[in-house]
Design a protein around this motif. Sequence first.
Motif, PDB file in Angstrom:
ATOM      1  N   ALA A   1       2.785  10.265 -10.963  1.00 38.97           N
ATOM      2  CA  ALA A   1       1.599  10.170 -10.017  1.00 38.97           C
ATOM      3  C   ALA A   1       1.287  11.362  -9.612  1.00 38.97           C
ATOM      4  N   PRO A   2       0.584  12.271 -10.583  1.00 37.52           N
ATOM      5  CA  PRO A   2       0.002  13.505 -10.146  1.00 37.52           C
ATOM      6  C   PRO A   2      -0.996  13.447  -9.068  1.00 37.52           C
ATOM      7  N   THR A   3      -1.314  14.558  -8.502  1.00 38.04           N
ATOM      8  CA  THR A   3      -2.588  14.671  -7.542  1.00 38.04           C
ATOM      9  C   THR A   3      -3.884  14.096  -8.238  1.00 38.04           C
ATOM     10  N   GLY A   4      -4.684  13.395  -7.608  1.00 38.51           N
ATOM     11  CA  GLY A   4      -5.743  12.802  -8.257  1.00 38.51           C
ATOM     12  C   GLY A   4      -5.740  11.360  -8.760  1.00 38.51           C
ATOM     13  N   THR A   5      -4.430  10.849  -8.815  1.00 38.88           N
ATOM     14  CA  THR A   5      -4.108   9.588  -9.053  1.00 38.88           C
ATOM     15  C   THR A   5      -4.191   8.598  -7.910  1.00 38.88           C
ATOM     16  N   LEU A   6      -4.473   7.424  -8.211  1.00 43.04           N
ATOM     17  CA  LEU A   6      -4.330   6.395  -6.841  1.00 43.04           C
ATOM     18  C   LEU A   6      -3.215   5.451  -7.431  1.00 43.04           C
ATOM     19  N   ILE A   7      -2.627   4.920  -6.368  1.00 42.67           N
ATOM     20  CA  ILE A   7      -1.397   3.756  -6.514  1.00 42.67           C
ATOM     21  C   ILE A   7      -1.952   2.574  -6.331  1.00 42.67           C
ATOM     22  N   ASP A   8      -2.030   1.636  -7.307  1.00 36.57           N
ATOM     23  CA  ASP A   8      -2.245   0.242  -7.202  1.00 36.57           C
ATOM     24  C   ASP A   8      -0.756  -0.573  -7.231  1.00 36.57           C
ATOM     25  N   CYS A   9      -0.895  -1.278  -6.048  1.00 36.29           N
ATOM     26  CA  CYS A   9       0.459  -2.015  -5.980  1.00 36.29           C
ATOM     27  C   CYS A   9      -0.036  -3.457  -5.704  1.00 36.29           C
ATOM     28  N   MET A  10       0.645  -4.496  -6.571  1.00 29.34           N
ATOM     29  CA  MET A  10       0.190  -5.819  -6.179  1.00 29.34           C
ATOM     30  C   MET A  10       1.592  -6.621  -6.261  1.00 29.34           C
ATOM     31  N   ILE A  11       1.728  -7.563  -5.127  1.00 32.74           N
ATOM     32  CA  ILE A  11       2.807  -8.512  -5.069  1.00 32.74           C
ATOM     33  C   ILE A  11       2.567  -9.597  -6.143  1.00 32.74           C
TER      34      ILE A  11
ATOM     35  N   ASN B   1      -3.258   5.322 -11.475  1.00 33.38           N
ATOM     36  CA  ASN B   1      -4.202   5.401 -12.369  1.00 33.38           C
ATOM     37  C   ASN B   1      -5.309   6.415 -11.808  1.00 33.38           C
ATOM     38  N   ALA B   2      -6.204   6.833 -12.613  1.00 36.18           N
ATOM     39  CA  ALA B   2      -7.420   7.714 -12.228  1.00 36.18           C
ATOM     40  C   ALA B   2      -8.504   7.310 -13.323  1.00 36.18           C
ATOM     41  N   LEU B   3      -9.741   7.715 -12.734  1.00 31.56           N
ATOM     42  CA  LEU B   3     -10.904   7.578 -13.488  1.00 31.56           C
ATOM     43  C   LEU B   3     -11.008   8.622 -14.537  1.00 31.56           C
ATOM     44  N   VAL B   4     -11.234   8.439 -15.789  1.00 36.25           N
ATOM     45  CA  VAL B   4     -11.710   9.506 -16.938  1.00 36.25           C
ATOM     46  C   VAL B   4     -12.502   9.295 -17.399  1.00 36.25           C
ATOM     47  N   LYS B   5     -12.988  10.173 -18.400  1.00 40.45           N
ATOM     48  CA  LYS B   5     -13.945  10.106 -19.204  1.00 40.45           C
ATOM     49  C   LYS B   5     -13.519  10.255 -20.818  1.00 40.45           C
ATOM     50  N   LEU B   6     -13.840   9.289 -21.764  1.00 39.40           N
ATOM     51  CA  LEU B   6     -13.154   9.361 -22.907  1.00 39.40           C
ATOM     52  C   LEU B   6     -14.376   9.359 -23.762  1.00 39.40           C
ATOM     53  N   GLU B   7     -13.999  10.198 -24.896  1.00 41.01           N
ATOM     54  CA  GLU B   7     -14.909  10.022 -26.153  1.00 41.01           C
ATOM     55  C   GLU B   7     -14.462   9.382 -27.024  1.00 41.01           C
ATOM     56  N   ILE B   8     -15.068   8.420 -27.523  1.00 39.78           N
ATOM     57  CA  ILE B   8     -14.478   7.208 -28.423  1.00 39.78           C
ATOM     58  C   ILE B   8     -15.548   7.000 -29.566  1.00 39.78           C
ATOM     59  N   LEU B   9     -15.358   6.572 -30.699  1.00 38.75           N
ATOM     60  CA  LEU B   9     -16.178   6.073 -31.798  1.00 38.75           C
ATOM     61  C   LEU B   9     -16.422   4.483 -31.441  1.00 38.75           C
TER      62      LEU B   9
ATOM     63  N   ILE C   1       0.852  -1.303   0.032  1.00 42.38           N
ATOM     64  CA  ILE C   1      -0.054  -0.171   0.052  1.00 42.38           C
ATOM     65  C   ILE C   1       0.964   1.393   0.024  1.00 42.38           C
ATOM     66  N   GLU C   2       0.262   2.227  -0.466  1.00 46.81           N
ATOM     67  CA  GLU C   2       1.111   3.599  -0.598  1.00 46.81           C
ATOM     68  C   GLU C   2       0.880   4.362   1.035  1.00 46.81           C
ATOM     69  N   ILE C   3       1.994   4.650   1.585  1.00 43.75           N
ATOM     70  CA  ILE C   3       1.714   5.298   2.861  1.00 43.75           C
ATOM     71  C   ILE C   3       2.396   6.999   2.637  1.00 43.75           C
ATOM     72  N   SER C   4       2.521   7.210   1.578  1.00 40.70           N
ATOM     73  CA  SER C   4       2.824   8.778   1.388  1.00 40.70           C
ATOM     74  C   SER C   4       1.432   9.507   1.108  1.00 40.70           C
ATOM     75  N   ASP C   5       1.507  10.602   1.223  1.00 43.69           N
ATOM     76  CA  ASP C   5       0.126  11.491   1.166  1.00 43.69           C
ATOM     77  C   ASP C   5      -0.114  11.791  -0.464  1.00 43.69           C
ATOM     78  N   PRO C   6      -1.084  11.016  -0.708  1.00 43.72           N
ATOM     79  CA  PRO C   6      -1.515  11.048  -2.422  1.00 43.72           C
ATOM     80  C   PRO C   6      -1.873  12.368  -2.699  1.00 43.72           C
ATOM     81  N   ASN C   7      -2.218  13.248  -1.900  1.00 42.51           N
ATOM     82  CA  ASN C   7      -2.375  14.597  -2.258  1.00 42.51           C
ATOM     83  C   ASN C   7      -1.277  15.654  -1.927  1.00 42.51           C
ATOM     84  N   ASN C   8      -0.314  15.053  -1.543  1.00 43.22           N
ATOM     85  CA  ASN C   8       0.985  16.070  -1.359  1.00 43.22           C
ATOM     86  C   ASN C   8       2.179  15.096  -1.536  1.00 43.22           C
ATOM     87  N   ARG C   9       2.344  14.485  -2.652  1.00 38.98           N
ATOM     88  CA  ARG C   9       3.305  13.626  -3.041  1.00 38.98           C
ATOM     89  C   ARG C   9       4.648  14.463  -3.161  1.00 38.98           C
ATOM     90  N   PRO C  10       6.097  14.270  -2.730  1.00 38.75           N
ATOM     91  CA  PRO C  10       7.210  15.046  -3.060  1.00 38.75           C
ATOM     92  C   PRO C  10       7.238  14.892  -4.484  1.00 38.75           C
TER      93      PRO C  10
END
Length: 216
Positions: free
Chosen positions: A128-138, A175-183, A62-71
């Motif tokens: 990993a800009p603000t607004g993204t989540l970290i998904d870590c898997m062993i 990653n982050a949830l976004v809205k995409l316009e597609i055909l 898991i991420e233990i850094s602040d996701p809203n204030n990563r260095p």
Amino acid sequence: MSKYKCLPDLQRECIDATKVFDYVLTSKQQCFENVAFLFSEMVNGNMIDVDSCQIASTSTCIEISDPNNRPTVTVELPDGTVELEVVTLQKTVNLFVEAEIIAPNGAITSSTATATVVFCPEEVVMCAPTGTLIDCMITDTSRCVVGSLTPVGLEFPNVATGNVHVLACQSIQSNALVKLEILAKICDTRSIIPVPEVCEVNPIPQQCPSVFPSDQ
């Protein structure tokens, strides 16, 4: 949109999707001393022969850094400089051991044991800009090696301790949830495949014309 005239069945759609901003595979190894293993059998006064060590799927990263204030750090790349984020991770690894318990009289009993080790926090440089989540898997390519185990004593008859070396391979993505316009074309249901309902006629037993009916 003119270049899509050859695709008349497609239309513009807006969908929700998970956008991957960055994705890396890393590994971390660490040696842990005097790890306590809880056995399913009493091990006090017996010898322990470890057959195998496995990393359980319940292990976490898991991420233990602040996701809203990563260095942030500036990194030099072949095509220029880029500002990236420093993500701090914490891994908790659950171990599963299969072993044989050898009694003083030579009797051997199969047993299993579990233990938990916690890695030192580690840092990974990612986009990993603000607004993204970290998904870590062993991942299942991780492995562990257990040295000799020594029973603790009468106070804890089901516990033995020993040193463990763990190699943790991890898949990390931001990653982050976004809205995409597609055909696209909305999927239609397929036709129903009927369940066969064929009734078979009971077969007629084979006759014996050479015996019956008789001409006499």
